[in-house]
Design an enzyme around this catalytic site. Structure first.
Site, PDB file in Angstrom:
ATOM      1  N   PRO A   2       0.825  -1.224   0.000  1.00 55.88           N
ATOM      2  CA  PRO A   2       0.000   0.000   0.000  1.00 55.88           C
ATOM      3  C   PRO A   2       0.854   1.266   0.000  1.00 55.88           C
ATOM      4  O   PRO A   2       1.743   1.432   0.827  1.00 55.88           O
ATOM      5  CB  PRO A   2      -0.809  -0.136   1.290  1.00 55.88           C
ATOM      6  N   GLU A   3       0.606   2.126  -0.967  1.00 59.43           N
ATOM      7  CA  GLU A   3       1.214   3.461  -0.996  1.00 59.43           C
ATOM      8  C   GLU A   3       0.086   4.461  -1.149  1.00 59.43           C
ATOM      9  O   GLU A   3      -1.095   4.098  -1.060  1.00 59.43           O
ATOM     10  CB  GLU A   3       2.249   3.537  -2.113  1.00 59.43           C
ATOM     11  N   LYS A  51      -0.724   7.721   3.858  1.00 58.76           N
ATOM     12  CA  LYS A  51      -0.983   6.283   3.907  1.00 58.76           C
ATOM     13  C   LYS A  51      -1.962   5.913   5.016  1.00 58.76           C
ATOM     14  O   LYS A  51      -2.148   4.728   5.314  1.00 58.76           O
ATOM     15  CB  LYS A  51       0.329   5.530   4.106  1.00 58.76           C
ATOM     16  N   ARG A 250      14.816  -1.831   3.374  1.00 56.35           N
ATOM     17  CA  ARG A 250      13.858  -2.119   2.315  1.00 56.35           C
ATOM     18  C   ARG A 250      14.604  -2.408   1.015  1.00 56.35           C
ATOM     19  O   ARG A 250      15.616  -1.762   0.728  1.00 56.35           O
ATOM     20  CB  ARG A 250      12.929  -0.922   2.095  1.00 56.35           C
TER      21      ARG A 250
END
Length: 280
Positions: A2-3, A51, A250
């Protein structure tokens, strides 16, 4: 993952399903709010903030949720089977007379007064898809720490809200800079383009089911998830390495030919084993 664009889509689905309707079921499956019951109240709106998702309910209350990596909201007709995951992963159930919204694997879920929403989202920078978008302020926030790596600065939601790991990698590619380039070293003409480019990418994708930054179906992303395949522009193998965002490492993708600036050397501890996969 999700962004800002996918959270915007989730807010739209929830708003369409629940806004203006009386809650016939309200079940939060987290210990702190296990006894909370807002049945009989009307959902006013569901709005995204970066977000974050804010479900505003009459009586001055807001249900604040954040999807992080694995969370999701699913909407079902009342005769549909829930298919978003096993029952033990359900964290929230909001039902109306014709639709039920089910929140799965939500790592952040809290009920707060609407007047206190800033406690949850007040730290965020300008929202790329929100009414508060301010490109000048966003750029000033990014440049406030010129020694910080560009990729880290883009992920910091206090600078601008809505960019995640996919858009971080794609923006750096489009700017011709590695994610490890100090943000202050980004040429002024490219820095000036950054806010508008970021906004364009998210706005273009907020109505799409498959995210694309290339405009080419089947080759949807320039670098993210493409290692070790050839760069779509120059044919050089795309590389992947870990980069921190202040909380965890990441996977970060870049083309060593198209993007200039520092980067982990091949074989360094930060470099990930290359696996070819698609993540759109």
């Amino acid at each position: 993952m999700p962004e800002g664009d996918t959270v915007w889509q989730a807010a739209r689905r929830l708003h369409t399903a629940l806004a203006g309707k009386v809650l016939t079921r309200f079940d939060l499956r987290v210990p702190q709010y296990a006894t909370a019951d807002l049945t009989g109240r009307t959902v006013l709106e569901v709005t995204p903030r970066g977000k974050h998702l804010l479900t505003r309910i009459d009586g001055g209350l807001t249900l604040h949720s954040h999807l992080r990596m694995d969370g999701s909201w699913k909407v079902y007709a009342n005769d549909q089977r829930w298919t978003g995951g096993p029952a033990h992963q359900i964290r929230a159930v909001l039902g109306a007379h014709d639709r039920t919204a089910v929140g799965y694997r939500l790592p952040v879920l809290e009920l707060l007064r609407t007047a206190d929403e800033d406690r949850a989202v007040g730290h965020l920078g300008p929202d790329l898809l929100g009414p508060d978008w301010d490109p000048e302020r966003a750029l000033a926030n990014l440049l406030a720490d010129p020694a910080r790596p560009l990729g880290e600065a883009l992920l910091d939601q206090r600078n601008l809200a809505g960019i995640g790991n996919v858009y971080k990698s794609e923006l750096c590619f489009l700017l011709g800079a590695t994610p490890w380039l100090p943000v202050g070293a980004l040429p002024a003409d490219r820095a000036a383009k950054l806010p508008a480019l970021a906004k364009k990418l998210l706005e273009t994708n907020r109505d799409r089911s498959i995210r694309s930054t290339t405009g080419s179906r089947g080759q949807d992303l320039f670098v993210y998830g493409r290692a070790p395949r050839p760069c779509l522009r120059c044919g050089t193998r795309v590389r992947v390495a870990d980069q921190g965002d202040g909380s965890r490492e990441r996977p970060t993708y870049w083309c060593p030919a198209c993007q200039t600036g520092p980067a982990p050397a091949p074989g360094s501890p930060a470099t990930r084993p290359i696996r070819s996969h698609r993540t759109n």
